[in-house]
Each structure stands twice: as structure tokens, then as C-alpha cells.
Scaffold this motif. Structure first.
Motif, PDB file in Angstrom:
ATOM      1  N   GLN A  37       0.966  -1.322   0.161  1.00  0.00           N
ATOM      2  CA  GLN A  37      -0.043   0.079   0.031  1.00  0.00           C
ATOM      3  C   GLN A  37       0.920   1.168  -0.150  1.00  0.00           C
ATOM      4  O   GLN A  37       0.288   2.225  -0.535  1.00  0.00           O
ATOM      5  CB  GLN A  37      -1.062   0.072   1.175  1.00  0.00           C
ATOM      6  CG  GLN A  37      -1.835  -0.968   1.330  1.00  0.00           C
ATOM      7  CD  GLN A  37      -2.503  -1.398   2.568  1.00  0.00           C
ATOM      8  OE1 GLN A  37      -2.235  -0.685   3.505  1.00  0.00           O
ATOM      9  NE2 GLN A  37      -3.330  -2.142   2.892  1.00  0.00           N
ATOM     10  N   GLY A  75       5.037   2.741 -12.601  1.00  0.00           N
ATOM     11  CA  GLY A  75       4.932   3.844 -11.828  1.00  0.00           C
ATOM     12  C   GLY A  75       6.018   5.030 -12.125  1.00  0.00           C
ATOM     13  O   GLY A  75       6.995   4.891 -13.316  1.00  0.00           O
ATOM     14  N   ALA A 114       1.273   3.953  -2.930  1.00  0.00           N
ATOM     15  CA  ALA A 114       1.687   5.253  -2.945  1.00  0.00           C
ATOM     16  C   ALA A 114       2.965   5.505  -2.220  1.00  0.00           C
ATOM     17  O   ALA A 114       3.157   5.077  -1.129  1.00  0.00           O
ATOM     18  CB  ALA A 114       0.436   6.130  -2.060  1.00  0.00           C
ATOM     19  N   LYS A 139       2.629   7.349  -7.578  1.00  0.00           N
ATOM     20  CA  LYS A 139       1.770   6.475  -7.644  1.00  0.00           C
ATOM     21  C   LYS A 139       2.118   5.201  -8.363  1.00  0.00           C
ATOM     22  O   LYS A 139       2.852   5.333  -9.463  1.00  0.00           O
ATOM     23  CB  LYS A 139       0.415   6.633  -8.060  1.00  0.00           C
ATOM     24  CG  LYS A 139      -0.366   7.701  -7.357  1.00  0.00           C
ATOM     25  CD  LYS A 139      -1.835   7.970  -7.493  1.00  0.00           C
ATOM     26  CE  LYS A 139      -2.156   9.030  -6.773  1.00  0.00           C
ATOM     27  NZ  LYS A 139      -3.646   9.385  -6.934  1.00  0.00           N
ATOM     28  N   TYR A 140       1.980   4.038  -7.904  1.00  0.00           N
ATOM     29  CA  TYR A 140       2.757   2.711  -8.377  1.00  0.00           C
ATOM     30  C   TYR A 140       1.662   1.871  -8.427  1.00  0.00           C
ATOM     31  O   TYR A 140       0.728   1.762  -7.683  1.00  0.00           O
ATOM     32  CB  TYR A 140       3.883   2.116  -7.718  1.00  0.00           C
ATOM     33  CG  TYR A 140       5.098   3.203  -7.988  1.00  0.00           C
ATOM     34  CD1 TYR A 140       6.198   2.712  -8.593  1.00  0.00           C
ATOM     35  CD2 TYR A 140       5.303   4.149  -6.710  1.00  0.00           C
ATOM     36  CE1 TYR A 140       7.376   3.580  -8.648  1.00  0.00           C
ATOM     37  CE2 TYR A 140       6.280   4.863  -7.031  1.00  0.00           C
ATOM     38  CZ  TYR A 140       7.408   4.532  -7.632  1.00  0.00           C
ATOM     39  OH  TYR A 140       8.465   5.563  -7.896  1.00  0.00           O
ATOM     40  N   GLU A 141       1.637   0.804  -9.406  1.00  0.00           N
ATOM     41  CA  GLU A 141       0.689  -0.553  -9.491  1.00  0.00           C
ATOM     42  C   GLU A 141       2.004  -1.588  -9.451  1.00  0.00           C
ATOM     43  O   GLU A 141       2.605  -1.792 -10.122  1.00  0.00           O
ATOM     44  CB  GLU A 141       0.085  -0.386 -10.687  1.00  0.00           C
ATOM     45  CG  GLU A 141      -1.047  -1.365 -10.886  1.00  0.00           C
ATOM     46  CD  GLU A 141      -1.526  -1.337 -12.156  1.00  0.00           C
ATOM     47  OE1 GLU A 141      -2.675  -0.545 -12.160  1.00  0.00           O
ATOM     48  OE2 GLU A 141      -1.320  -1.997 -13.153  1.00  0.00           O
ATOM     49  N   LYS A 188      -2.408  -1.055  -5.392  1.00  0.00           N
ATOM     50  CA  LYS A 188      -2.000   0.135  -5.594  1.00  0.00           C
ATOM     51  C   LYS A 188      -1.270   0.817  -4.597  1.00  0.00           C
ATOM     52  O   LYS A 188      -1.346   0.864  -3.354  1.00  0.00           O
ATOM     53  CB  LYS A 188      -3.243   1.187  -5.800  1.00  0.00           C
ATOM     54  CG  LYS A 188      -4.179   0.688  -6.456  1.00  0.00           C
ATOM     55  CD  LYS A 188      -3.889   0.915  -7.971  1.00  0.00           C
ATOM     56  CE  LYS A 188      -5.094   0.446  -9.021  1.00  0.00           C
ATOM     57  NZ  LYS A 188      -4.762   0.471 -10.301  1.00  0.00           N
ATOM     58  N   THR A 202       1.970  -5.855  -9.625  1.00  0.00           N
ATOM     59  CA  THR A 202       1.213  -6.884 -10.165  1.00  0.00           C
ATOM     60  C   THR A 202       1.822  -8.133  -9.758  1.00  0.00           C
ATOM     61  O   THR A 202       3.093  -8.149  -9.732  1.00  0.00           O
ATOM     62  CB  THR A 202       0.907  -6.962 -11.507  1.00  0.00           C
ATOM     63  OG1 THR A 202       0.066  -5.682 -11.868  1.00  0.00           O
ATOM     64  CG2 THR A 202       0.220  -7.970 -11.955  1.00  0.00           C
TER      65      THR A 202
END
Length: 124
Positions: free
Chosen positions: A17, A52, A99, A79-81, A97, A83
Motif C-alpha cells: 500500500q 509507476g 503510494a 503512484k505505483y501499481e 496500488k 502486479t
């Protein structure tokens, strides 16, 4: 031998997160079988993908007991994603997601110095 099922695998930890640039963020992946039961052996090949503001360095350590300790380092706020894949399929909750932001100042740790703190001239 029962294999892990991506749809049942989970991940936990603050690093899913939030992160602080230039500080290690961590999370743990828990491998589970198709019935949702935790695996007790290692050997799975999870793939971790980031998108990101920067391209984090990611490390994954197989603990040999069905858990995988992961850490990464972002270099920029934003912001990053994240997976997490097993066999090309996303695990539960993925993509995550994240931050990344610099921590705020700690007033009790701040200092001020300089001549302007001792003398000043009005109108100058």
C-alpha cells in the motif's frame, strides 16, 4: 503433489500500500492450493511487475515453507501499481496500488541557525 493456485494465493504487508523513496518496503506472499489452504513447501515462481514513477529493484526470497518475503526500493515519490503473478495469473488483490511519498518534517528534530536569528534590521 498439489500445486499452488494463483486465485487463492494472497499477499500481506505495508509494502502493498505504501512506500518511502529510498527506503526498503516489504510484503509477504502466501502460496495456497486450490482449496485455499496454505502450502507448506516453496518452489513457486512468482513474478512481480511494477509500473509507476520509477522502476524499483525487487527482491523475492523463497522461505521454503510456502511464504515468499519480498522487498523493493522506489526512488521517486508517486503512484505505483504492483502486479503479482503466478503462472501468468494474478494473485488475490493484484494489482496493488502503492503510494510512495516522502515523510513529512518532524518539528522536534528541526533546527535553525544563522545570523538572521540573532540580529535583524527593519526595512532592509
Amino acid at each position: 503433489m498439489v500445486a499452488s493456485c494463483a486465485a487463492e494465493c494472497t499477499a500481506t504487508g505495508d509494502g502493498l500500500q505504501q512506500a518511502t523513496p529510498r527506503e526498503e518496503a516489504r510484503f509477504t506472499i502466501i502460496a495456497r492450493d486450490a482449496a485455499g489452504q496454505p502450502r507448506r513447501v516453496g518452489g513457486e515462481l512468482f513474478k512481480l511487475l511494477f509500473r509507476g514513477a520509477s522502476s524499483p529493484t525487487v527482491e523475492q526470497r523463497d522461505m521454503g515453507d510456502g511464504t515468499y518475503e519480498c522487498s523493493y526500493l522506489v526512488t521517486s515519490s508517486g503512484k505505483y501499481e504492483l502486479t503479482v503473478l503466478l503462472g501468468g495469473e494474478r494473485i488475490q488483490g493484484s494489482p496493488f496500488k502503492v503510494a510512495a511519498r516522502m515523510p513529512g518534517a518532524a518539528p522536534h528534530l528541526c533546527t535553525a541557525s544563522g545570523e538572521g536569528l540573532r540580529t535583524a534590521r527593519a526595512g532592509a
